[in-house]
Scaffold this active site. Structure first.
Site: not given
Length: 330
Positions: A179, A151
């Site tokens: 996530h 990310d």
């Protein structure tokens, strides 16, 4: 001497991740474990002229025990990949059992190792790992991490693209939460150097960071998910751990940790009501030294995104914990 173990070494993430670890000057001994193919991957990598010795292990003949014994860091990318239309939560029932069994091995054979969980859904698999380690009385919150580095990598890359910058590495962007989808919250207002992206462009950028995995699944026409970029991200995180262990200071990575067990975590838990959360974490020789509470610095727009993330994470965390403590409810 540093021993690194990759559990799931024959998979789409495991193979390139193992290659990157073989190339690292910080790794002396590299053990590759998987249910199939790991001896072949190890033999292939062993021909590379770097110092790390490589050996592959299969489940037979105490392979997991041999792979994990003496490990300093264990990376877990094992599991099935996403397919078209699947969310990370769709992966839960299969990958949860895989992570449980591998972390059982960690608890038995290398309880003091750093554990970096890549297997999705990370929001749930890290709580599973924590509960398994707790059951064995060896849980050290400073040494268990959910790898959310992809990310971060995406936020750097996509932000550079929007701004027309050629080098994404110049950006440092805190990415907090979890996530998966809208549990991923890039705090662009706290980027360094500062960025100015507003309105529709900002909304599109955040959505792309949150759902970048879908972009890869679609581009691969259902034949794979994010493997090469995830391998890079996983290596970046493990490399940071190894550097911190070797004595380098000032190393900070966004990662998903158990808040009550890390300095600074109580403040974030009080603000979020959550036990697990991704935030910038300072790494040291013993693992997570301090988690930075930057949530109060977020913009009003980002605070709205955080409220959505909190709700999703609460459900994901409970699902992971219940898989171990209340298995009949899974």
């Amino acid at each position: 001497m540093v021993k690194a173990v990759v559990c799931g070494a024959s998979g789409g993430i495991g193979q390139p991740l193992s290659l990157l670890l073989k190339l690292s000057p910080l790794v002396d001994d590299l053990a590759l474990y998987d249910v199939v193919g790991s001896p072949g991957v190890a033999t292939d990598l062993s021909h590379i002229s770097t110092k790390a010795t490589v050996k592959g292990y299969l489940p037979a003949d105490d392979g997991l025990k041999l792979a994990l014994t003496g490990a300093d860091v264990v990376v877990i990318p094992a599991g099935i990949p996403r397919k078209p239309g699947m969310t990370r939560d769709d992966l839960f029932n299969i990958n949860a059992g895989i992570v449980r069994d591998l972390v059982e091995g960690v608890a038995l054979y290398c309880p003091k190792a750093f554990v970096a969980v890549i297997s999705n859904p990370v929001n749930s698999t890290v709580p599973i790992a924590a509960e398994v380690l707790k059951k064995h009385g060896v849980f050290d919150p400073a040494k268990l991490f959910g790898v959310t580095t992809l990310d971060t990598v995406r936020s750097e890359t996509f932000t550079a693209s929007v701004l027309g910058k050629s080098d994404p590495a110049v950006f440092k962007i805190p990415v907090v939460g979890g996530h998966s989808g809208d549990t991923i919250v890039p705090l662009l207002s706290l980027a360094s150097p500062p960025v100015s992206i507003d309105g529709a462009k900002r909304d599109e950028l955040i959505k792309r960071i949150q759902f970048g995995g879908d972009e890869v699944v679609q581009a691969k026409e259902g034949k794979g998910s994010a493997t090469l970029s995830m391998a890079h991200a996983g290596f970046r995180f493990v490399d940071s751990i190894l550097k911190a262990v070797s004595g380098q200071t000032g190393i900070v990575e966004n990662t998903y940790v158990y808040l009550p067990g890390v300095a600074g975590g109580d403040a974030i838990k009080a603000a979020t009501g959550l036990d697990f959360f991704a935030a910038p974490v300072e790494l040291g020789p013993s693992g997570a030294v301090k988690v930075e509470n930057i949530l109060t610095k977020a913009s009003d727009y980002e605070k709205g995104l955080l409220q959505v993330a909190f709700k999703g994470l609460a459900t994901n965390i409970t699902k992971g914990v219940d898989f171990i403590v209340a298995p009949a409810a899974k």
